[in-house]
Structures are given as structure tokens and as C-alpha cells.
Design a protein around this motif. Structure first.
Motif, PDB file in Angstrom:
ATOM      1  N   GLY A   1       5.661  -4.203  11.675  1.00  0.00           N
ATOM      2  CA  GLY A   1       4.913  -5.441  11.436  1.00  0.00           C
ATOM      3  C   GLY A   1       4.278  -5.528  10.059  1.00  0.00           C
ATOM      4  O   GLY A   1       3.343  -6.301   9.851  1.00  0.00           O
ATOM      5  N   GLN A   2       4.778  -4.767   9.099  1.00  0.00           N
ATOM      6  CA  GLN A   2       4.203  -4.752   7.750  1.00  0.00           C
ATOM      7  C   GLN A   2       4.992  -5.678   6.830  1.00  0.00           C
ATOM      8  O   GLN A   2       5.614  -5.244   5.864  1.00  0.00           O
ATOM      9  N   TYR A   3       4.952  -6.965   7.124  1.00  0.00           N
ATOM     10  CA  TYR A   3       5.733  -7.946   6.383  1.00  0.00           C
ATOM     11  C   TYR A   3       5.097  -8.205   5.025  1.00  0.00           C
ATOM     12  O   TYR A   3       3.883  -8.366   4.914  1.00  0.00           O
ATOM     13  N   THR A   4       5.932  -8.261   3.989  1.00  0.00           N
ATOM     14  CA  THR A   4       5.428  -8.485   2.635  1.00  0.00           C
ATOM     15  C   THR A   4       5.928  -9.784   2.025  1.00  0.00           C
ATOM     16  O   THR A   4       5.303 -10.321   1.121  1.00  0.00           O
ATOM     17  N   GLN A   5       7.058 -10.277   2.483  1.00  0.00           N
ATOM     18  CA  GLN A   5       7.670 -11.463   1.884  1.00  0.00           C
ATOM     19  C   GLN A   5       7.111 -12.749   2.505  1.00  0.00           C
ATOM     20  O   GLN A   5       6.945 -12.830   3.724  1.00  0.00           O
ATOM     21  N   PRO A   6       6.850 -13.765   1.687  1.00  0.00           N
ATOM     22  CA  PRO A   6       6.333 -15.031   2.223  1.00  0.00           C
ATOM     23  C   PRO A   6       7.255 -15.662   3.271  1.00  0.00           C
ATOM     24  O   PRO A   6       6.771 -16.199   4.266  1.00  0.00           O
ATOM     25  N   HIS A   7       8.582 -15.558   3.068  1.00  0.00           N
ATOM     26  CA  HIS A   7       9.498 -16.146   4.055  1.00  0.00           C
ATOM     27  C   HIS A   7       9.417 -15.408   5.386  1.00  0.00           C
ATOM     28  O   HIS A   7       9.511 -16.020   6.448  1.00  0.00           O
ATOM     29  N   THR A   8       9.212 -14.100   5.349  1.00  0.00           N
ATOM     30  CA  THR A   8       9.081 -13.332   6.590  1.00  0.00           C
ATOM     31  C   THR A   8       7.800 -13.711   7.305  1.00  0.00           C
ATOM     32  O   THR A   8       7.789 -13.904   8.529  1.00  0.00           O
TER      33      THR A   8
END
Length: 193
Positions: A58-65
Motif C-alpha cells: 500500500g505504499q503508492y507513490t504515483q498520482p495515477h495510482t
């Protein structure tokens, strides 16, 4: 109220899936048992998976993600509208699914598929994927044939019985989404601690 996403699982130009997804959504809007929303994966412009950490962290970094995760997390269940490409689902849908993990957990999924044999092989593949994501897939399925439910393989003209098949999918997805609500609540409580 239970929220169900109808996910359009193709990004191909001229895709048959757009007509199919709109038809499913039109059927769903006539019901009062849940809140339905059409979600087009093409709107999220997801590249090939570009997150460094596995989605299970759950460590999302991208704005689209982050935008995709927020949208998917907002639902209690899903109806995937999928084509069949080479005995499987579209690469775009598989990629969109693979971006996330916890957002899918403890929810229900149903399938409306289309292809030369009704898209059934794509659904069989998706059922395996759903199991790994802790998504309960329902038995009912609407399988649309390119030979009998489309004119010239491109103009969508579903046979009358297909509406009943979609209704059965929606019935089961709504019921199972409700039944799984306590699991989602327990997961949310555990995550908050």
C-alpha cells in the motif's frame, strides 16, 4: 447504500466494451438495491505497473495510482466488463487490477464478458486473480457472443435473455457485497489500530 462499480476493462480504440458497459450500467440504473457507477479504466491512464513497492504494502507513490486506489476503495463490489483476448482478459484490465491490493479485499465481483465463445476463458482467468485479491467472485455470469450478440462483430445487439443474465450477476454481486460488509469493517478497524 452498497456501492457497485461497473468496470470497463478495455482501452482499445473502437472497443466493443464501451457499448457493453453502457448497456450493463443502463440495466443497473433501473434498480434501487445499490448505487452503481461506470468506471472506465481508460480514464485513469495507467501505465504498465510503475510502483516500486508491491501493491500489498500500500505504499503508492504515483498520482495515477493514488487516484485509482481512491476510486476502487470507494466501492463494495464490482462488475467487470471484459473482452477475451487470447484466452484471457485484456492486458489493460489485468494491469489496472495489479496496481492495487487492499482496495479490492473482502468485496464481491461479477463478470460480463464478450468474445468468440462469450469471453468465458477471460472470466476463468479473472476468477483466479480475484481469489488472490481476496475478492469473492459470484457464480452468475453474462457471456456475450461476438456471433450472436453483435452484428458484424462490432454493433452490439444483445439477445433478450442477456438482460436477465446481467440481472442475475447484479443480484449476486449486491447480495455478496452486503454479506462481506462485516469483513470490510473488521479490516478497517484493524488497519486503524
Amino acid at each position: 447504500m452498497t456501492k457497485i462499480a461497473i468496470i470497463l476493462g478495455s482501452t482499445r480504440p473502437g472497443r466493443n466494451g464501451e457499448a457493453v458497459a453502457n448497456w450493463v450500467y443502463d440495466i443497473a440504473k433501473q434498480r434501487d438495491d445499490a448505487e452503481y457507477e461506470l468506471v472506465d479504466i481508460a480514464d485513469y491512464k495507467l501505465p504498465h505497473l510503475d510502483e516500486a513497492a508491491p501493491p500489498s504494502l500500500g505504499q503508492y507513490t504515483q498520482p495515477h495510482t493514488k487516484a485509482w486506489a481512491e476510486k476502487i476503495a470507494s466501492f463494495d463490489g464490482y462488475v467487470f466488463v471484459t473482452p477475451e483476448y487470447n484466452h484471457s482478459t485484456s492486458g489493460a484490465l489485468k494491469n489496472a487490477i495489479d496496481f492495487l491490493y487492499a482496495e479490492w479485499n473482502n468485496k464481491a465481483a461479477g463478470f460480463v464478458s464478450y468474445g468468440s465463445v462469450g469471453g468465458t476463458r477471460a472470466v476463468e482467468h479473472l476468477r483466479l486473480v480475484m481469489g488472490e485479491l481476496q475478492v469473492a467472485d459470484v457464480r452468475a455470469q453474462a457471456a456475450l457472443s461476438l456471433y450472436t450478440d453483435f452484428e458484424n462483430f462490432s454493433v452490439f445487439k444483445p439477445a433478450p435473455h442477456q438482460s436477465e443474465a446481467v440481472g442475475a450477476v447484479l443480484d449476486q454481486v449486491v447480495a455478496w457485497s452486503g454479506a462481506l460488509a462485516p469483513l470490510r469493517a473488521t479490516s478497517s478497524d484493524t488497519a486503524a489500530q
